[in-house]
Write an enzyme that holds these catalytic residues in place. Structure first.
Site, mmCIF file in Angstrom:
data_model
loop_
_atom_site.group_PDB
_atom_site.id
_atom_site.type_symbol
_atom_site.label_atom_id
_atom_site.label_comp_id
_atom_site.label_asym_id
_atom_site.label_seq_id
_atom_site.Cartn_x
_atom_site.Cartn_y
_atom_site.Cartn_z
ATOM 1 C CE LYS A 269 -20.971 -33.298 -8.638
ATOM 2 N NZ LYS A 269 -19.722 -34.004 -8.930
ATOM 3 N NE ARG A 343 -13.371 -31.880 -17.314
ATOM 4 C CZ ARG A 343 -12.746 -32.974 -16.888
ATOM 5 N NH1 ARG A 343 -12.216 -33.821 -17.759
ATOM 6 N NH2 ARG A 343 -12.642 -33.212 -15.598
HETATM 7 N N1 BES Z 1 -17.391 -29.911 -9.370
HETATM 8 C C1 BES Z 1 -16.906 -31.213 -9.637
HETATM 9 C C2 BES Z 1 -15.544 -31.480 -9.013
HETATM 10 C C3 BES Z 1 -15.539 -31.548 -7.523
HETATM 11 C C4 BES Z 1 -15.773 -32.756 -6.876
HETATM 12 C C5 BES Z 1 -15.242 -30.444 -6.791
HETATM 13 C C6 BES Z 1 -15.734 -32.810 -5.509
HETATM 14 C C7 BES Z 1 -15.192 -30.502 -5.425
HETATM 15 C C8 BES Z 1 -15.428 -31.689 -4.779
HETATM 16 C C9 BES Z 1 -16.760 -31.415 -11.132
HETATM 17 O O1 BES Z 1 -17.674 -30.756 -11.924
HETATM 18 C C10 BES Z 1 -16.947 -32.866 -11.376
HETATM 19 O O2 BES Z 1 -18.011 -33.349 -11.150
HETATM 20 N N2 BES Z 1 -15.884 -33.541 -11.818
HETATM 21 C C11 BES Z 1 -15.916 -34.921 -12.061
HETATM 22 C C12 BES Z 1 -15.136 -35.162 -13.327
HETATM 23 C C13 BES Z 1 -15.346 -36.533 -13.916
HETATM 24 C C14 BES Z 1 -16.782 -36.728 -14.340
HETATM 25 C C15 BES Z 1 -14.420 -36.660 -15.099
HETATM 26 C C16 BES Z 1 -15.290 -35.632 -10.873
HETATM 27 O O3 BES Z 1 -14.384 -35.081 -10.235
HETATM 28 O O4 BES Z 1 -15.730 -36.727 -10.555
HETATM 29 MN MN MN Z 2 -19.491 -31.826 -12.121
#
Ligand code: BES
Ligand code: MN
Ligand code: ZN
Length: 493
Positions: A269, A343
């Site tokens: 990230k 997931r």
């Molecule tokens: N933990 C994150 C989701 C999240 C993002 C929670 C911001 C709270 C605030 C999750 O693991 C994630 O990174 N999801 C990705 C999914 C994508 C790669 C398909 C996302 O939301 O960008």
């Molecule tokens: Mn994530």
């Protein structure tokens, strides 16, 4: 904080009186507020709007009762949530003014809508509003000195009143327990440490089992193990069980996502995106909090909790885009983005939950940033294969003052997660129904029995704070689930 009921107003402590606003005039909502006091307060600029406060100061030098008026807004709109917020504001005022004991008159009459008793809502509001997370400041800020709250009622011995106070306290303490876990720094809650904190919930009617290392391999939890590989701190799966006395009337399993820190892994990230990622275990914290409350609430249901806990890091052995992992139910997952890790670990947790054969499975996870894009921060996203479960969860949410909104598990979108090489891939098309895709993926591991998925990414954290929550972890959904468990009827589960 101690709560009790009394039919006597005392002269030696502040008295909190609720007030409705009716157009330009103020109306007493409970207690004997003289009309001239209300008229004077109005003149002085007290609006009676929800949460507005006004102190009546004894001016003539005589020892008089010290009164704090708290606005509830329009009578027909003064529901349980307005009461919770007003009580939270009172708790902050008490902290600021260094009051140790207060007395409070609840509004007379029933609350509009599906609502808990007023005394329960007020108790929740006081405890949620008094919550602080500042334990790391070297200069200790003085905590709330508020130690005792007496609610002034006509029949202090009535069991309904006592039960309302008790339920409110149990609910709010569970919420604050989850907040403490979520607010905890990520390096202080490595997966095994967090599992150890969950283990401490074992007692009276709760048993806890922690699976780590070899035990996870034996279970075939290779999806969870895969995500954990990039971290120096190995993953864990926690299974909690609450058993009621006597024969249970039904059973339900709650499954929580427990990513103690989500760096994104090799699909790293950006810095801004991981600033709050210690809250990526909010689903697991929500599940744990239920087991703090259950022995006290003592519902007749058997309740299971399953938490998949891992730290998502890009360490030397990290799982990689292109890897294929086999989940506990034998299904294979092609990893195309290591940041869609929730997931993947939940694939194992849901497979585990399916084996428990309870009447329903409810998973809760900070799964997708897209949940906030779809619904903003006021709603948790709800996906389920049973309309009755949707209704029961939304009703429970309405009673708890927490909103859930349904999204469709659109079958045709399954195409988006069709993999060339494995049963499923862990991401869909960028920018297309991200929250639904997360739900559809999880459905492949939840089986055909009653199941609901709640994406709490948008509601689990609030950077600026709300009346009921200081900035940080909100503790969202704990009270909704507890309400759901208390209301659960045969046939819903
Ligand atoms: N933990 C994150 C989701 C999240 C993002 C929670 C911001 C709270 C605030 C999750 O693991 C994630 O990174 N999801 C990705 C999914 C994508 C790669 C398909 C996302 O939301 O960008
Ligand atoms: Mn994530
Ligand atoms: Zn995550």
């Amino acid at each position: 904080m101690i709560f009790h009921l009394s039919d006597k107003i005392r002269k030696d402590r502040w008295l909190v009186l609720p007030v409705f606003a009716e157009g330009e005039t103020l109306r007493r909502a409970g207690g004997d507020v003289p009309d001239r006091v209300l008229a004077y307060a109005r003149e002085e600029g007290f609006s009676g709007k929800p949460g507005a406060l006004w102190t009546v100061r004894p001016s003539d030098g005589r020892p008089a009762l010290r009164v704090l008026l708290v606005g509830l807004g329009k009578r027909e709109e003064a529901d349980a949530q307005v009461l919770r917020r007003a009580a939270a504001t009172v708790a902050r005022k008490a902290a600021e003014a260094r009051w140790e004991r207060i007395q409070m008159v609840p509004p007379a009459g029933a609350l509009p809508g599906a609502a808990p008793p007023a005394l329960q809502a007020l108790t929740e509001g006081l405890l949620l509003g008094a919550y602080r997370h500042d334990g790391f400041k070297s200069e200790k800020a003085p905590g709330t000195p508020l130690r005792e709250v007496a609610f002034i009622v006509s029949d202090p011995a009535a069991p309904v009143g006592r039960r309302a106070l008790e339920t409110g306290r149990i609910f709010a303490e569970a919420v604050n327990f989850s907040r403490d876990l979520i607010n905890r720094p990520p390096s202080d809650k490595a997966p095994m440490v967090l599992a150890g904190l969950a283990r401490k919930l074992a007692g009276r009617r709760v048993s806890v089992r922690v699976y780590g290392g070899k035990a996870l391999s034996r279970l075939g939890a290779n999806a969870l193990l895969g995500v954990g590989r990039g971290s120096a701190h190995p993953p864990a799966l926690v299974h909690l069980v609450y058993r009621p006395t006597g024969k249970p009337t039904g059973s339900v399993t709650f499954v929580g996502k427990g990513v103690t820190f989500d760096s994104g892994g090799l699909s790293l990230k950006p810095a801004d995106g991981m600033m709050t990622m210690k809250y990526d275990m909010a689903g697991a914290a929500t599940v744990f909090a239920l087991f703090k409350a259950l022995p006290d609430l003592a519902p007749r249901l058997e309740v299971h909790g399953v938490a998949a806990i891992a730290e998502n890091m890009p360490g030397p052995d990290a799982y990689k885009p292109g890897d294929v992992l086999t989940a506990m139910n034998g299904k294979t997952i092609e990893i195309l983005n290591t940041d869609a890790e929730g997931r993947v670990i939940l694939a194992d947790a849901l497979s585990f939950a399916q084996r428990l054969k309870t009447d329903a499975v409810i998973d809760v996870a900070t799964l997708t940033g897209a949940a906030a894009v779809a619904l903003g921060k006021a709603y948790a996203a709800l996906m389920t294969n049973r309309p009755a479960l949707e209704q029961a969860l939304r009703d429970a949410g309405a009673e708890a003052g927490e909103k859930l909104w349904p999204l469709p598990l659109e079958k045709s979108y399954l195409e988006h997660i069709q993999s060339q090489v494995a049963d499923w891939k862990n991401i869909g098309n960028p920018g297309e129904a991200g929250t639904i895709i997360g739900g559809l993926f999880l459905q492949q591991f939840a089986g055909d029995g009653p199941w609901a998925h709640i994406d709490m990414a948008a509601v689990g954290w609030n950077g600026t704070g709300t009346p009921l929550s200081p900035p940080g972890a909100t503790g969202a959904l704990v009270r909704t689930f507890l309400t759901f468990l208390l209301r659960a009827k045969k046939g819903i589960l």
